[in-house]
Every structure is written in C-alpha cells, then in structure tokens.
Design a protein around this motif. Structure first.
Motif, short mmCIF file in Angstrom:
data_model
loop_
_atom_site.label_atom_id
_atom_site.label_comp_id
_atom_site.label_asym_id
_atom_site.label_seq_id
_atom_site.Cartn_x
_atom_site.Cartn_y
_atom_site.Cartn_z
N ILE A 181 121.25 -26.85 -48.54
CA ILE A 181 120.81 -28.17 -48.07
C ILE A 181 122.04 -29.05 -47.89
O ILE A 181 122.78 -29.30 -48.85
N PHE B 296 110.73 -27.32 -33.51
CA PHE B 296 109.55 -26.86 -32.76
C PHE B 296 108.71 -25.86 -33.55
O PHE B 296 107.48 -25.88 -33.45
N LEU C 254 119.56 -30.64 -35.81
CA LEU C 254 120.27 -30.58 -34.53
C LEU C 254 121.69 -30.08 -34.72
O LEU C 254 122.15 -29.18 -34.01
N GLY D 239 112.48 -33.54 -39.12
CA GLY D 239 111.13 -33.00 -38.95
C GLY D 239 110.75 -32.65 -37.52
O GLY D 239 109.58 -32.49 -37.20
N HIS D 240 111.74 -32.49 -36.62
CA HIS D 240 111.43 -32.24 -35.20
C HIS D 240 111.50 -30.78 -34.78
O HIS D 240 111.38 -30.49 -33.60
N PHE E 207 109.49 -25.82 -39.06
CA PHE E 207 110.21 -25.43 -40.28
C PHE E 207 110.22 -26.54 -41.32
O PHE E 207 110.52 -26.29 -42.49
N VAL F 192 115.15 -37.50 -33.74
CA VAL F 192 115.58 -36.14 -34.11
C VAL F 192 116.61 -36.23 -35.24
O VAL F 192 117.44 -37.13 -35.29
N GLY F 193 116.54 -35.27 -36.16
CA GLY F 193 117.39 -35.30 -37.34
C GLY F 193 118.82 -34.83 -37.06
O GLY F 193 119.03 -33.89 -36.28
N SER G 173 125.28 -36.13 -29.48
CA SER G 173 124.24 -35.51 -30.31
C SER G 173 123.14 -35.01 -29.41
O SER G 173 123.31 -34.04 -28.69
N GLY G 174 121.98 -35.68 -29.39
CA GLY G 174 120.90 -35.24 -28.53
C GLY G 174 120.45 -36.39 -27.66
O GLY G 174 121.21 -37.33 -27.43
N ASP G 175 119.20 -36.33 -27.23
CA ASP G 175 118.70 -37.38 -26.34
C ASP G 175 117.63 -38.24 -27.02
O ASP G 175 117.07 -39.12 -26.39
N THR G 176 117.35 -37.97 -28.32
CA THR G 176 116.19 -38.61 -28.94
C THR G 176 116.53 -39.22 -30.29
O THR G 176 117.17 -38.57 -31.13
N ARG H 233 113.25 -30.46 -44.88
CA ARG H 233 112.99 -31.30 -43.70
C ARG H 233 114.09 -32.33 -43.51
O ARG H 233 114.37 -33.11 -44.40
N LEU I 110 114.32 -34.97 -46.70
CA LEU I 110 115.62 -35.62 -46.94
C LEU I 110 115.70 -37.03 -46.36
O LEU I 110 116.78 -37.62 -46.33
N PHE J 209 115.74 -25.09 -29.38
CA PHE J 209 114.67 -25.23 -28.38
C PHE J 209 113.79 -23.99 -28.34
O PHE J 209 113.33 -23.58 -27.28
C1 LIG Z 1 111.69 -34.75 -28.77
C2 LIG Z 1 112.81 -33.78 -29.03
C3 LIG Z 1 114.04 -33.96 -28.36
C4 LIG Z 1 115.09 -33.10 -28.60
N1 LIG Z 1 116.30 -33.29 -27.95
C5 LIG Z 1 117.34 -32.49 -28.22
C6 LIG Z 1 118.60 -32.67 -27.56
O1 LIG Z 1 118.77 -33.57 -26.75
N2 LIG Z 1 119.59 -31.81 -27.86
C7 LIG Z 1 119.45 -30.80 -28.76
O2 LIG Z 1 120.41 -30.08 -29.01
N3 LIG Z 1 118.28 -30.59 -29.38
C8 LIG Z 1 117.23 -31.39 -29.12
N4 LIG Z 1 116.02 -31.17 -29.73
C9 LIG Z 1 115.87 -30.02 -30.61
C10 LIG Z 1 116.29 -30.39 -32.02
O3 LIG Z 1 117.69 -30.26 -32.12
C11 LIG Z 1 115.62 -29.44 -33.03
O4 LIG Z 1 114.23 -29.60 -32.96
C12 LIG Z 1 116.15 -29.67 -34.45
O5 LIG Z 1 115.90 -28.54 -35.22
C13 LIG Z 1 115.50 -30.87 -35.09
O6 LIG Z 1 116.13 -31.18 -36.29
P1 LIG Z 1 115.33 -32.00 -37.40
O7 LIG Z 1 116.23 -32.18 -38.54
O8 LIG Z 1 114.73 -33.20 -36.74
O9 LIG Z 1 114.12 -31.02 -37.69
P2 LIG Z 1 113.57 -30.30 -39.02
O10 LIG Z 1 112.33 -29.61 -38.57
O11 LIG Z 1 113.53 -31.23 -40.15
O12 LIG Z 1 114.70 -29.24 -39.32
C14 LIG Z 1 115.00 -28.17 -38.45
C15 LIG Z 1 115.69 -27.06 -39.26
O13 LIG Z 1 116.90 -27.55 -39.80
C16 LIG Z 1 116.88 -27.48 -41.23
N5 LIG Z 1 117.52 -28.71 -41.73
C17 LIG Z 1 117.33 -29.98 -41.30
N6 LIG Z 1 118.12 -30.82 -41.97
C18 LIG Z 1 118.81 -30.07 -42.87
C19 LIG Z 1 119.80 -30.35 -43.83
N7 LIG Z 1 120.27 -31.59 -44.03
N8 LIG Z 1 120.30 -29.32 -44.57
C20 LIG Z 1 119.87 -28.05 -44.38
N9 LIG Z 1 118.93 -27.73 -43.47
C21 LIG Z 1 118.42 -28.72 -42.71
C22 LIG Z 1 115.42 -27.36 -41.60
O14 LIG Z 1 115.23 -26.71 -42.83
C23 LIG Z 1 114.87 -26.55 -40.44
O15 LIG Z 1 115.11 -25.18 -40.63
C24 LIG Z 1 114.94 -32.02 -29.49
C25 LIG Z 1 113.70 -31.81 -30.15
C26 LIG Z 1 112.65 -32.69 -29.91
C27 LIG Z 1 111.34 -32.45 -30.60
#
Ligand SMILES: Cc1cc2nc3c(=O)[nH]c(=O)nc-3n(C[C@H](O)[C@H](O)[C@H](O)COP(=O)(O)OP(=O)(O)OC[C@H]3O[C@@H](n4cnc5c(N)ncnc54)[C@H](O)[C@@H]3O)c2cc1C
Length: 446
Positions: free
Chosen positions: A193, A72, A137, A69-70, A75, A132-133, A126-129, A66, A86, A403
């Motif tokens: 990771i 969809f 992303l 954690g965003h 994962f 988001v990690g 990056s993104g708009d939020t 994680r 993390l 997405f």
């Molecule tokens: C409200 C919202 C707004 C969004 N806006 C945008 C946007 O503007 N532009 C855009 O491109 N996308 C956008 N997204 C999509 C976003 O990029 C994805 O949901 C992304 O996967 C989220 O990353 P996370 O680390 O928060 O999520 P997580 O669910 O934690 O991780 C997603 C995936 O990445 C892996 N991962 C995460 N961190 C690591 C790491 N350090 N090393 C190895 N694997 C890792 C995880 O195992 C998992 O498979 C948005 C999503 C949401 C919910």
C-alpha cells in the motif's frame, strides 16, 4: 476473528465501517462496481494502515485496497472481505520548492492535486478526470493531457512510501530499494500500500484545450492524417481522437479530436493545432486557453445497475493505418462502442522498455473501447465487441491495465510481457509472498 477485531479497535485510529452502519451504503462499493465488504477500514495515518494490513492478513479475508475507487474491474471493493479505503490520506504538500517535489497521500485524487498545485503554477501530467485516484492511475501508468511532453504519471515519480504485507514501512526510490521502485512503476497495487508518493512536478501555464470536430463521413482521412501528424507534432501537443460519442449521435457523431497544447502562446499553439484543423471540414472548434486544473473533468459515477466495460490495446507504428481503417468502419456502424485513440509516444517512448514495470513504451497509440449500460445491453453488445477486437487482434499488442475491465490470465499476460512478469514475480516474492495484495492485475509470487 473477535480478538483480531479487538486488536484492530485498539490500534486503529481511523473509521471501521460495517454493514448496518450509517455510512456503509456510501462506502461499500467502488465508483464503478458495487460491493458488500464485511469491513471498510478508513485509516488516518501510516500506523493505521499498518494496523489495517495486520488485521486483513490475520483475518484470511480477501483484501481490497481503494485509492480513488475508479478501477474498471472494481478492485476497490469486494464481497465479504476487508476494504482499506485510503481517502483520508490525501494531503498534497510542496516539500521542495526548488526541485518542485510534491508529496501526495496515497488516497488523494488528481483533482485535489491539480487544485493544490495551481497556486504554485505547477502540475503533474496525470489523467483527464478529477476524481480518479493518484494511487491506481500512477501505479499502472498514467496517460494524461501532457503525456507526450512529460511521459506517464509514473515517469514523474521520484519516491514512494509503502506499507508492505508484513506491516513494514519502506521507501522505494532510485537509491532505496531500487528494485521495488522499478516494480511499483507499472506493477499496480501488487507490492504493497503506497501511503505517500513523491513526484517531481513541472511548471505549467494555462494550456490551450478543447476539441476540433469533423463530419463522421471524413473519419478515415481525419484519423489517418491525425496519426501521421502526431509523429512530427511538437510534444507540447497531446491529443485523443474519439468516435461514436453516444451523446453526440453515436455512430453518426462527428469525429472528435481533443487537444491539449501545453503552453499559453497563441502563435505557437496555432502552429501546433492548425495542421489538425486542416485535416478535413471543421464543424466545431472550441479550443481555448484554460487553466490546467480546469482541464480535468469531474468523474461521473454510473447509476446503480449500469456496467462499464473498457478494453484496450497498444498500436505500434506500422499497423496504424490498418487499425484506423477498421476503427473508422466500426465507428460508423450502429451499435459501435465509444472508441478513443490516445496519443502516446513522445517522452513515453524515450524511456527504455525495461526501465519500469510499464513496458509498452514504443506504441504510438492506445485504442480504448467503452461500452456502458445495464447487463442485458452489455450482454447484447458482447458479440460485436468480440468481433471488433478479433479484427484488431493481428494489428495490436499488449494492454494498459488501467483501461481494462477484466483481469483474467490473458489480460495479465497482455499487461505484462513475459520478462516484466518474471521480474515482478521476483519482487512480489520478496515483499508479498502470500499474495495478500491480490485485488489487481495479479502477479503471483510463485
Ligand atoms: C472516468 C475515468 C477516467 C479515467 N481517465 C484516465 C486517464 O485520463 N488516464 C489514465 O491513465 N487512466 C484513466 N482512467 C483509468 C484509471 O487510471 C484507473 O481506473 C485507475 O486504476 C484508477 O485508480 P483509483 O485509485 O481511482 O482506483 P482504485 O479502484 O481505488 O484502485 C485501482 C487499483 O490500484 C490499487 N491502488 C490504488 N491506490 C493504491 C495505493 N495508494 N497503494 C497501493 N495500491 C493502490 C488498488 O488496490 C487497485 O488494484 C480513468 C478511469 C475512469 C473511471
């Protein structure tokens, strides 16, 4: 298991959170999907990540990694498995002020990054939020508010530190392990990771940001004019068109053209934005100079029981008019999903399709639909959503992993064209032959 757990308790300096612990409710699920893992491991440093990977691989339990954690599909969690969270690896350091190199922990969020870089007048597209990690992303793309000028988030990546499935710490960059560096720029969490990312940030001023709105009845003309204009618009302009905003009237909502102009010169901004204002009858215009860090919004966590379904595809130049016609019609019908069209092109398309594992470089637009609600609402919306995507199918191509709410074989095939998939599978065989990192749009090592 008990001796593995004893080893973990000995070697791991972070938190081990199990069902029944006070924090468990708060950390069990990911932001969009509930979960009930057996262990949530929250490392404090790279050695902890290595210990956590060793435990997960020895346990035989499913592993979720994680970042923010965003994701969809959820994962970032699982049922009965191990979650490596993390979120404590969130330092953001400007390590080279001249080259603007920023080292960012693998669990940081984009809000943390924007806030840390603001005093240096730097940013990373990056993104708009905010919540988001950086991890999820970046590893699958990163389509943000400066995408036309600076490309995807992964295009600004210069190096990464990874813990691989066998617990080794490796660097991936153009010089060190270049094939791994190719793979992590699009291959999601498949390869290991990422404990730290190094990005080349870019200088930023305040930016012009906001939305110009037009009556729903003008949707077709506005969207067609918008897409045509983006082909010649300055790359400082990045834009998202959206239809059927449920908070503004659903299928009767105005067409929203969201705009970010990268720069603080009013005249240049007006010159770039005025052609959009002339696309129809403007019913709202709140574009204003805004600090880049304030452009990012807080991410709302849906209440329990609410599901969010995201689907998307890319649109190349030729079918753009047809796609916009279909979307304008659907957007005006009751029960339409939220429809967003993101401008890509620009700097994204100047990188070769095979230069990174993100291959959809030539698309002009990405179309995303979002449907949210309790399960019965999602189920009821399914047939109309399938019908919409059925109509779009002949005119669209591929998919953006970030997405997508599902990760079936056809989703993976849409994300990775065959050549990209084959090359990723070869890197996967080298770094994760037993497919420990399977909680993603999975590339199988065999
Ligand atoms: C409200 C919202 C707004 C969004 N806006 C945008 C946007 O503007 N532009 C855009 O491109 N996308 C956008 N997204 C999509 C976003 O990029 C994805 O949901 C992304 O996967 C989220 O990353 P996370 O680390 O928060 O999520 P997580 O669910 O934690 O991780 C997603 C995936 O990445 C892996 N991962 C995460 N961190 C690591 C790491 N350090 N090393 C190895 N694997 C890792 C995880 O195992 C998992 O498979 C948005 C999503 C949401 C919910």
């Amino acid at each position: 298991m008990s001796s593995a757990l004893e080893t973990l308790r000995r070697d791991f300096g972070g938190d081990i959170i199990e069902p029944g612990d006070a924090e468990y409710e708060a950390v069990g699920g990911s932001k969009l999907v509930p979960g009930s893992p057996a262990y949530v491991l929250r490392p404090e440093n790279v050695d902890d990540v290595r210990a956590a990977v060793g435990f997960a691989s020895g346990s035989g339990l499913p592993l979720a990694v994680r970042g923010g954690g965003h994701g969809f599909p959820g994962f970032g969690t699982n049922d009965g498995g191990v979650v490596i969270d993390l979120s404590r690896l969130a330092d953001v350091d400007l390590v080279d002020g001249e080259r603007h190199i920023v080292r960012i922990g693998g669990g940081a969020t984009w809000g943390q990054v924007a806030a840390a870089l603001a005093p240096h007048r730097l940013a990373i597209s990056s993104g708009d939020t905010k919540s988001v990690g950086v991890g999820g992303l970046t590893l699958s793309g990163g389509i943000g508010w400066k995408v036309r000028k600076y490309g995807l988030a992964l295009d600004s990546l210069v190096a990464a530190e990874l813990v691989t499935a066998d617990g080794e710490v490796v660097t991936a960059s153009a010089e060190e392990n270049p094939e791994l560096f190719w793979a992590i720029r699009g291959g999601g969490g498949n390869l290991g990771i990422v404990t730290a990312f190094e990005f080349a940030a870019h200088p930023t001023t305040d930016v012009f940001f906001g939305k110009v709105t037009f009556p729903a009845s003008e949707a077709v003309e506005v969207l067609q004019g918008w897409a045509k204009y983006l082909r010649t618009a300055p790359e400082e302009l990045t834009s998202i068109a959206s239809l059927a905003n449920p908070f503004a009237g659903g299928h009767e909502a105005p067409v929203e053209i969201h705009i970010a102009f990268d720069g603080d010169d009013q005249q240049l901004a007006d010159a770039a934005i005025d052609p959009i204002r002339r696309l129809g009858t403007v019913v709202g215009d709140d574009v204003a100079l805004t600090a880049y860090a304030d452009v990012l919004v807080e991410g709302a966590t849906p209440p329990p029981g609410i599901q969010v379904v995201a689907r998307n595809a890319f649109v190349d130049r030729e079918p753009v008019p047809e796609v916009l016609q279909i979307l304008a019609e659907v957007g005006a019908s009751p029960g339409s999903p939220v429809i967003a069209l993101r401008s890509v092109g620009g700097a994204v398309s100047r990188v070769a399709d095979d230069a990174t594992a993100y291959a959809h470089r030539q698309a002009e637009l990405m179309v995303v639909t979002l449907t949210a609600g309790p399960k019965p609402v999602i189920d009821a919306a399914g047939p109309d959503l399938d019908a919409l995507w059925g109509k779009l199918a002949p005119h669209v191509d591929g998919a953006y992993a970030n997405f997508l709410a599902s990760a079936a074989e056809e989703d993976v095939a849409a994300v990775y064209p065959a050549d990209t998939y084959r090359r990723l599978a070869a890197v996967k065989r080298q770094y994760d032959p037993s497919n420990l990192f399977a909680g993603n749009h999975n590339v199988r090592p065999e």
